[in-house]
Design an enzyme around this catalytic site. Sequence first.
Site, short mmCIF file in Angstrom:
data_model
loop_
_atom_site.label_atom_id
_atom_site.label_comp_id
_atom_site.label_asym_id
_atom_site.label_seq_id
_atom_site.Cartn_x
_atom_site.Cartn_y
_atom_site.Cartn_z
N LYS A 112 0.82 -1.22 0.00
CA LYS A 112 0.00 0.00 0.00
C LYS A 112 0.85 1.26 0.00
CE LYS A 112 -4.31 -1.90 1.51
NZ LYS A 112 -5.44 -1.94 2.40
N LYS A 199 -5.34 -10.31 -5.88
CA LYS A 199 -6.51 -10.46 -5.01
C LYS A 199 -7.66 -9.54 -5.45
CE LYS A 199 -7.00 -8.39 -0.97
NZ LYS A 199 -7.06 -7.92 0.42
N LYS A 202 -11.73 -4.47 -2.49
CA LYS A 202 -12.81 -3.48 -2.51
C LYS A 202 -12.31 -2.12 -2.97
CE LYS A 202 -13.44 -3.78 2.54
NZ LYS A 202 -12.28 -3.28 3.27
P1 AMP Z 1 -10.38 -6.04 3.65
O1 AMP Z 1 -11.28 -5.99 2.47
O2 AMP Z 1 -8.94 -5.98 3.26
O3 AMP Z 1 -10.76 -5.09 4.73
O4 AMP Z 1 -10.54 -7.51 4.28
C1 AMP Z 1 -11.57 -7.88 5.16
C2 AMP Z 1 -11.55 -9.38 5.34
O5 AMP Z 1 -11.92 -10.01 4.10
C3 AMP Z 1 -10.19 -9.98 5.72
O6 AMP Z 1 -10.38 -11.14 6.52
C4 AMP Z 1 -9.61 -10.35 4.40
O7 AMP Z 1 -8.62 -11.34 4.51
C5 AMP Z 1 -10.86 -10.86 3.67
N1 AMP Z 1 -10.71 -10.66 2.22
C6 AMP Z 1 -10.59 -9.49 1.55
N2 AMP Z 1 -10.47 -9.69 0.23
C7 AMP Z 1 -10.51 -11.03 0.05
C8 AMP Z 1 -10.41 -11.87 -1.09
N3 AMP Z 1 -10.26 -11.37 -2.31
N4 AMP Z 1 -10.49 -13.21 -0.90
C9 AMP Z 1 -10.64 -13.74 0.33
N5 AMP Z 1 -10.72 -13.00 1.46
C10 AMP Z 1 -10.65 -11.67 1.33
#
Ligand code: AMP
Length: 331
Positions: A112, A199, A202
């Site tokens: 990031k 990955k 969002k």
């Molecule tokens: P974040 O969107 O980074 O705030 O992630 C929130 C939760 O969702 C965390 O447990 C991440 O590891 C999971 N997560 C986010 N994106 C993915 C993805 N593409 N695949 C699987 N888990 C995800």
Amino acid sequence: MKKRIVSGITATGSLTIGNYIGAIKNFIKHQNDYEMFIFVADLHALTTTISPEELDKNRKEILALYIACGLNHKKSTIFFQSDVPAHSIFNWITITNTTMGELSRMNQFKDKSAKTKQSNGTDNIPTGLFVYPTLMAADILLYNPEFVPVGVDQKQHLELTRNLASRLNKKYNLNFNEPKPLFSEIGSKIMSLKSPEFKMSKSDNDKNASIFLLDDPDLAFDKIKKSVTDSENKVYYSKDKPGVNNLLTIYASLSEITIEKAEEDFKNSNYKEFKEVVGSVVRDFLIEIQKKYSESLINLPSIAKEGSIKANVIAEKNIAKILNHVGYKKF
Ligand code: AMP
Ligand code: TRP
């Protein structure tokens, strides 16, 4: 006594199907067997440039989506991180027990912060991005859980949390567990629909690369149809077919079947047929979630209040003990 679980999702944008498959689905799976504390990481959201309007919208949307996806506030404690002041107090203790070296080694920080590089070579790395993992460690250890359900991208943050637990135990004579991550069996890393070697996120600038839980269901169908695969036109799981693997994973997870069964379902399909079936499963899933989402918005204020009261009871008791051990003893 039930074992405890803690997890959260950062309120930086609309949730994706990756958040659902990698995290939320795993919360729901465990809610009958564990004592769960699930929060909206709305303090973590300030590590990005987010406007007050976006923050307000995102944090409420995530809470409502937790409920719409099937989290039950009678079984689990569901709350906003910012409603529990002990997270921030404890964060100071975790920050002061962490080194710059440890935080510099965090992959998420490296990725990031690299993105903040400007064309003239300067960068503007927000301090919040750097200390993000110490707040996450505080979020977790405050409730002293056994497990933390997350996607694999959070593995390194959990390692830091375990190191901090052991460090704080030794230094202050505390007795934190060293919490372990819990990964989804299928889909602990859902990939981008446009660049399946990365990955699904969002915060991706290309909105066609992610399926958002609040996307128009027909739009989501189209995104799957236009997703990147390869030129072989044969559906099977293989190391060098990241786009196909990703669609098989999404399909298997939403249909509650194994990858092998998913491969079997498409062994005679070409990519057009394959994508249409996966797209329809995704579309039906979104329709279902969105129906419940509208209903869950109505009860949100009372659910947030109840969650905040329940979380604060545990958090206040634990932070009082921690502060006492650190040396802030009451007269
Ligand atoms: P974040 O969107 O980074 O705030 O992630 C929130 C939760 O969702 C965390 O447990 C991440 O590891 C999971 N997560 C986010 N994106 C993915 C993805 N593409 N695949 C699987 N888990 C995800
Ligand atoms: N860092 C997590 C993410 O963005 C969110 C998070 C914050 C979290 N605090 C946490 C997850 C505590 C689990 C436990 O994915």
